[in-house]
Design a protein around this motif. Structure first.
Motif, PDB file in Angstrom:
ATOM      1  N   ARG A 243       0.827  -1.209   0.000  1.00  0.00           N
ATOM      2  CA  ARG A 243       0.000   0.000   0.000  1.00  0.00           C
ATOM      3  C   ARG A 243       0.859   1.256   0.000  1.00  0.00           C
ATOM      4  O   ARG A 243       1.924   1.298   0.621  1.00  0.00           O
ATOM      5  CB  ARG A 243      -0.924  -0.010   1.211  1.00  0.00           C
TER       6      ARG A 243
ATOM      7  N   TYR B 113       0.684   5.529   0.551  1.00  0.00           N
ATOM      8  CA  TYR B 113      -0.066   6.644   1.120  1.00  0.00           C
ATOM      9  C   TYR B 113       0.617   7.950   0.696  1.00  0.00           C
ATOM     10  O   TYR B 113       1.818   8.107   0.889  1.00  0.00           O
ATOM     11  CB  TYR B 113      -0.075   6.571   2.642  1.00  0.00           C
TER      12      TYR B 113
ATOM     13  N   ASP C 161       0.796   3.416   7.316  1.00  0.00           N
ATOM     14  CA  ASP C 161      -0.128   4.451   7.786  1.00  0.00           C
ATOM     15  C   ASP C 161       0.401   5.030   9.089  1.00  0.00           C
ATOM     16  O   ASP C 161      -0.048   4.683  10.177  1.00  0.00           O
ATOM     17  CB  ASP C 161      -1.548   3.907   7.945  1.00  0.00           C
TER      18      ASP C 161
ATOM     19  N   TYR D 170      -5.351  13.870  -0.481  1.00  0.00           N
ATOM     20  CA  TYR D 170      -4.840  12.591   0.027  1.00  0.00           C
ATOM     21  C   TYR D 170      -5.138  11.513  -1.004  1.00  0.00           C
ATOM     22  O   TYR D 170      -6.251  11.443  -1.548  1.00  0.00           O
ATOM     23  CB  TYR D 170      -5.519  12.242   1.347  1.00  0.00           C
TER      24      TYR D 170
ATOM     25  N   GLN E 277      -4.489   7.224  -1.760  1.00  0.00           N
ATOM     26  CA  GLN E 277      -4.035   5.920  -1.257  1.00  0.00           C
ATOM     27  C   GLN E 277      -4.376   4.850  -2.284  1.00  0.00           C
ATOM     28  O   GLN E 277      -5.441   4.896  -2.912  1.00  0.00           O
ATOM     29  CB  GLN E 277      -4.736   5.610   0.071  1.00  0.00           C
TER      30      GLN E 277
ATOM     31  N   LEU F 163      -2.179   9.871   7.313  1.00  0.00           N
ATOM     32  CA  LEU F 163      -1.836   8.714   6.494  1.00  0.00           C
ATOM     33  C   LEU F 163      -2.651   7.508   6.947  1.00  0.00           C
ATOM     34  O   LEU F 163      -2.356   6.876   7.952  1.00  0.00           O
ATOM     35  CB  LEU F 163      -0.340   8.427   6.588  1.00  0.00           C
TER      36      LEU F 163
ATOM     37  N   GLU G 180      -6.711   5.317   5.679  1.00  0.00           N
ATOM     38  CA  GLU G 180      -8.013   5.505   5.053  1.00  0.00           C
ATOM     39  C   GLU G 180      -9.021   6.102   6.013  1.00  0.00           C
ATOM     40  O   GLU G 180      -8.850   6.075   7.230  1.00  0.00           O
ATOM     41  CB  GLU G 180      -8.523   4.188   4.479  1.00  0.00           C
TER      42      GLU G 180
ATOM     43  N   ASP H 199     -13.238   8.951   2.262  1.00  0.00           N
ATOM     44  CA  ASP H 199     -12.568   8.591   1.009  1.00  0.00           C
ATOM     45  C   ASP H 199     -13.560   8.362  -0.127  1.00  0.00           C
ATOM     46  O   ASP H 199     -14.656   7.820   0.073  1.00  0.00           O
ATOM     47  CB  ASP H 199     -11.739   7.327   1.197  1.00  0.00           C
TER      48      ASP H 199
END
Length: 261
Positions: free
Chosen positions: A45, A47, A79, A149, A151, A182, A184, A188
């Motif tokens: 993942r 960020y 995160d 932001y 992700q 950082l 979710e 979103d």
């Protein structure tokens, strides 16, 4: 201590479906290997927090397809939220299709003083110091703040013979215009349909013939695609962007101040 990495390469982007990825992956793996961060063949993942001016000057300029463009972002692969946690601050530039990324590693608590007051994080080597100064110059010319932001989950490959040759596949793109931490959030918004990937080819030289043939046979053609750019264009179409207008004396204005003669 700050860490630095510099990348310079050509980048081509494609939108593909999961079915198309499943179709081409066996051949890709004949010439490429999974990135070590794709543990067990799984995605990792990413960020990011993109910075811009109150009037979106950076993304507006970049979206006009100039010969030269640049953008600044915070990036992490975890995160993180503790002020002592370290993240990357990146300055990404592109000129005539050639990308160049410069970045330093710094603590989260060092970001705001650097961005708002120009206070350089401590550096212990020449290269880190130089990149920090490049970022400081960018910040002196652009009054920026967190703007978007982003992700997503990434699957990455690199060439068996050429380790600088990379391909990445990003999906589950989530974005938001607030709550810049950082990780979710319920705020979103997904940018792409489910099972749609952004495929990106990153290479220093010419594309291998086998890859050019594979793309042609599968009807895959490059297209410009910026994650930040797509959100900006969508928000512009829907009238969701806010601008801060000023007169020649620096006094803030509202759109109502502009009257037709």
């Amino acid at each position: 201590m700050l860490a630095i990495a510099t990348f310079k390469r050509y980048e081509k982007k494609y939108l593909i479906t999961k079915a198309q990825l499943d179709e081409i992956m066996p051949l890709l793996l004949e010439h490429m290997e999974l990135d070590p961060y794709c543990i067990g063949g799984n995605e990792y993942r990413i960020y990011s927090i993109y910075y811009d001016t109150p009037n979106h000057d950076i993304i507006r300029q970049n979206s006009s397809k100039p010969v030269y463009k640049e953008k600044m972002r915070i990036r992490s692969y975890y995160d993180k939220s503790d002020p002592e946690d370290k993240v990357f601050m990146e300055l990404k530039k592109k000129s005539d299709g050639v990308g160049n990324k410069r970045r330093i590693k710094l603590k989260i608590r060092e970001i705001e003083p650097f961005v708002n007051e120009g206070i350089l994080p401590e550096t212990k080597d020449y290269l880190s110091s130089q990149v920090a100064k490049e970022l400081k110059y960018f910040l002196s010319k652009n009054k920026v703040a967190p703007a978007l932001y982003v992700q997503y989950d990434r699957l990455a490959l690199f060439g068996k013979e050429d380790k600088d040759f990379r391909m990445t596949f990003d999906r589950n793109l989530r974005t938001r215009r607030s709550n810049f931490v950082l990780g979710e959030s319920d705020e979103d918004v997904f940018l792409l349909p489910k099972d749609t990937y952004i495929m990106e080819i990153k290479i220093l030289g010419a594309m291998p013939m086998w890859l050019a043939t594979l793309l042609s046979e599968n009807g895959l053609y490059s297209r410009g695609f910026s994650k930040y750019g797509q959100v900006y264009k969508k928000d512009a179409r829907e009238g969701n962007l806010i601008y801060e207008l000023e007169d020649i004396n620096g006094n803030k204005l509202d759109f109502d101040n502009f009257q037709e003669d």
